[in-house]
Structures are given as structure tokens and as C-alpha cells.
Scaffold this motif. Structure first.
Motif, PDB file in Angstrom:
ATOM      1  N   PHE A   1      -7.593  -0.304  -3.532  1.00  0.00           N
ATOM      2  CA  PHE A   1      -6.667   0.436  -4.710  1.00  0.00           C
ATOM      3  C   PHE A   1      -6.221  -0.018  -5.975  1.00  0.00           C
ATOM      4  O   PHE A   1      -5.787  -1.749  -5.819  1.00  0.00           O
ATOM      5  CB  PHE A   1      -5.441   1.052  -4.113  1.00  0.00           C
ATOM      6  N   ASP A   2      -5.499   0.789  -7.067  1.00  0.00           N
ATOM      7  CA  ASP A   2      -5.134   0.328  -8.027  1.00  0.00           C
ATOM      8  C   ASP A   2      -4.297   1.812  -8.273  1.00  0.00           C
ATOM      9  O   ASP A   2      -4.940   2.568  -9.039  1.00  0.00           O
ATOM     10  CB  ASP A   2      -6.722   0.778  -9.028  1.00  0.00           C
TER      11      ASP A   2
ATOM     12  N   ASN B   1      -9.049  11.948 -10.557  1.00  0.00           N
ATOM     13  CA  ASN B   1      -8.262  11.546 -10.431  1.00  0.00           C
ATOM     14  C   ASN B   1      -8.051  10.168  -9.337  1.00  0.00           C
ATOM     15  O   ASN B   1      -6.737  10.058  -9.002  1.00  0.00           O
ATOM     16  CB  ASN B   1      -7.641  13.095  -9.686  1.00  0.00           C
ATOM     17  N   ALA B   2      -8.537  10.214  -8.586  1.00  0.00           N
ATOM     18  CA  ALA B   2      -8.519   9.249  -7.478  1.00  0.00           C
ATOM     19  C   ALA B   2      -8.316   8.034  -7.937  1.00  0.00           C
ATOM     20  O   ALA B   2      -9.043   7.373  -8.774  1.00  0.00           O
ATOM     21  CB  ALA B   2      -9.506   8.903  -6.067  1.00  0.00           C
ATOM     22  N   THR B   3      -8.014   7.235  -7.136  1.00  0.00           N
ATOM     23  CA  THR B   3      -6.476   5.292  -7.488  1.00  0.00           C
ATOM     24  C   THR B   3      -7.060   4.660  -6.497  1.00  0.00           C
ATOM     25  O   THR B   3      -7.098   3.590  -6.204  1.00  0.00           O
ATOM     26  CB  THR B   3      -5.502   5.535  -7.544  1.00  0.00           C
ATOM     27  N   SER B   4      -7.505   5.291  -5.429  1.00  0.00           N
ATOM     28  CA  SER B   4      -7.972   4.086  -3.668  1.00  0.00           C
ATOM     29  C   SER B   4      -9.388   4.684  -3.315  1.00  0.00           C
ATOM     30  O   SER B   4      -9.476   5.618  -3.963  1.00  0.00           O
ATOM     31  CB  SER B   4      -6.999   3.733  -2.870  1.00  0.00           C
TER      32      SER B   4
END
Lengths: 163, 163, 163
Positions: free
Chosen positions: B58-59, B35-38
Motif C-alpha cells: 500500500f501507499d 482511486n486505489a491505493t493498495s
């Protein structure tokens, strides 16, 4: 509004706004947290002996004269890193943050700090608040280096101003 | 073409294009890779207790409303780092990447995220594709913070548009 | 000077200046310090298998043709990092530094390097010296990848030029 062909513009001799700020940077060395204003967050790599790869985050006071204890008129918040194998050379990106009775707003800057040149220019690529949408040039000069401390003289010249 | 003296420009009250995007950032904590984006790529230094020096890549998905599960209309790709000793404060540089049936192109932004202010402005310094050569301002608002998650409301106002 | 309403500008079909440069990047792998021109300063994080979070500082030669041994006409100094979980993707910020008999000055660039696209555009957000205050677009193409080496073709198109 008018459609304007902006392809070629006159290179103005005189900026629409100009001022000089002194940046005071004191590097953190583990024992000086109270006075330090910057800190290395990566280590130099073995590619060279000139700190290639060391990235430094800073929140430095900006004053109108050379004295570090003068009342700051703004702060420079951003980072730089060293990027040359054969001598010291750096690359900067930061904001100048004004929050005083005189000015509220920011300037955003980026560019190569060609440390072997007496003066070197970086770009003012945008601004906010009192400096809404501005563009220009900042001319940097190393004004002092003493141990963990360095001082940059920054002549800011704005060539696109919105009123 | 015409030679244009661009020294002084009118500060437009109305932008040529404006829209609002919500940025959803979920920080990687080793166990949440799905789930992480950064992800933090440097460690905070001992200069302060407010994450000074932590740099985060981050993305992040961007949506038209506050819901993290809404279909993203673009992504924000870039980095920020914390840069203040006495409280949380950050500096951002990133691109907004559009790749949909509605828009293809990017916006490039940078500036100080003055986290103690309810709203703060950063610069849109350029654009590509549908946003060719644009400039403007993005007004950021912290819209939610929950553990590893934060949401920013971004009001994008473009003041220079090319058609 | 004249007050100019710059809200809407014509999207020029033809740039005021255009040229092509090849960027040669050779990553440091501990044993190749003599030839390497870039070095990773952070480690990839466990968030993905595509180097997410690896930040690379570079000082790369730029040539007029594809040959790495051609005489450099400028250098690209800056950094990039990988920022996607599901494939390779990067974000760049750097300066092109000219210091020759032909050109003295810098261009400052930033933007998303969408590596899955054959060509991708980043912004030229400012310039100094011979490139005073310029703006434009750089179109990037991966021209070669071989082990630690990659070559980018950069078509630089300047749409705002000051004379």
C-alpha cells in the motif's frame, strides 16, 4: 526529566528479563489445513535449488516446552522467506502475541535466520503492553525438523525494560 | 559523554510527542486503478477462509481527520498480510513518510494488527529526519470498513525523542 | 543499576560508529542464475506502470568500494518491493550479515527508499554480535543503475552503541 547523553551505553551482561519459548511450525500441503499453521504464498524461483524466494506466512503456537500439544502461552505471527542460492537460509519478521492471564502484549522481532549456524541472534525491536517499548535479542536454535514440521527454540533476552 | 546503565528505564506516563493520523486504504480491484491505493500481490491459500496469506502492498494517504478527501499530511508506505485461519487478523510493516512544510522525515512501524481487538498497539521502531531515532507506540483502531475501503485511526505516541 | 528517565535524549551530532558499504544487486532474469543475487517473487499488479507490488528477495554482496568484484565484507539479506503508482519508489527490510575476521554479527534495517530523493534515510533498528543492540540511521544513495544491476551507497551511522 533529565537530558541524557545516550551515545554510549554499557553492554549489560545480564538481561532485565529472559525466557525460553518453543515455536512449532507445520507447513500447509493442501491436505492438512486442520493442523497446518503456516502456508507458502510465493513460489521458489529458478535462481537456485534452495527455495530462494519462497515466502511463508505463519501463525504458530509457542509453548514452554518441546511438546507441540502443550498449552500455548503465546503465538508467533509473521512471515519468513528463503534467501540463499547455495543452501537453506531465511529471514524472519514476526510478533510474539501474548494474551493470557500472565501476560498481555506483544514483542516485535526481525532478523536473519542464519540456518547453517547452531545458534543465531535476531533483534527484538519493540514491544507493547506488558512488554512496553522493550528491546533485546532472541537466540534461535533449530530444535527439530520432521517433514512439514519444524521446531525452533527461542531464548528471549530483553536488555531494555520499562517499568 | 557519560556511560549510562540503561538496563531499567522508567515507564513514562506521558509521551514526548503525540499525534493522530487517519489512514485511508482503497484496495485495487482491477477496474479502480485511478482511486486505489493498495494492491494484493499474493493469493490467499487454501489453508483457511480468512484470506490467510494474502499480502497487500500500500501507499495510503494519511489525514488529520476522517475525510478521505482532506489534504494528506503524510503517506503510509508498506505492506500487510492476513495471517489467521479462524478469523481476519493481519501483520503490518510500513513507513509514515512526511514531506511537507511542517515535517520532513519518516517513522518506521511494525507489529501485529489484532483485528478482533478494539484497539491494538504496534511498535514505532525508528525514525529519520524530524523524527530522528525516535521510538514509540501506535495505537490502531478500525474506524470504517466499506467494500474495498477501510480507514484506520492511528494514535502515535513517541516515548523516546531526540532533540 | 540506575533508573533513568529516557524521555528526552540529546540528538547527538556525531555517531558512535560510522562506515560506508556498497550494495550490489543483480536481478534474476531466468538466464543469469549464476550471477544474479536477487529474484522477483511476485508480479507487478495492474494498478500502475511502475512495478507496484513487485516484491524482490535478495542476498547481495556488500563491498567497501564501488567494484562489484571487490571482496565482500558482508552481505545484505532481505527484501524490497515497489509501492508507488506514479513513479518508482520502494520499501526495504533486511539484515547486514557480517562474518569475517573483522566483524561477526548483524544489523537489522527497515524503511522507505524514497527513490526520487538523492539521499534517503532508513532506520537501523537493532543489531547482534559485534553490533549488539545498536541503533542508527543508514543513508542510501543510488550509485549506479545498469540493466538488471543497481548499486546503492549506504552510509551507516550508529548513534546508540553498547560496549
Amino acid at each position: 526529566f533529565a537530558f541524557v547523553d545516550s551515545k554510549v551505553l554499557l553492554k549489560e551482561k545480564l538481561p532485565c528479563k529472559t525466557f525460553t519459548l518453543y515455536l512449532h511450525d507445520t507447513l500447509f500441503n493442501v491436505t492438512n489445513a486442520a493442523n497446518a499453521t503456516s502456508s507458502a504464498v510465493t513460489n521458489a524461483t529458478g535462481i537456485s535449488n534452495f527455495q530462494f524466494g519462497t515466502l511463508i506466512v505463519f501463525d504458530d503456537p509457542l509453548t514452554l516446552d518441546q511438546h507441540i500439544l502443550s498449552s500455548p502461552v503465546a503465538r508467533a505471527q509473521g512471515f519468513f522467506f528463503y534467501d540463499m542460492k547455495t543452501r537453506y537460509n531465511a529471514w524472519f519478521a514476526f510478533s510474539i502475541v501474548f494474551n493470557s492471564s500472565e501476560h498481555v502484549g506483544t514483542l516485535n522481532l526481525m532478523g536473519a535466520d542464519l540456518m547453517n549456524q547452531k545458534t543465531r541472534d535476531i533483534s527484538v525491536v519493540g514491544g507493547t503492553g506488558d512488554f512496553f517499548m522493550t528491546r533485546g535479542i532472541a537466540t534461535l536454535r533449530t530444535d527439530a525438523v520432521q517433514g512439514l514440521y519444524f521446531r525452533l527454540k527461542m531464548d528471549i533476552k530483553l536488555y531494555e525494560c520499562y517499568y
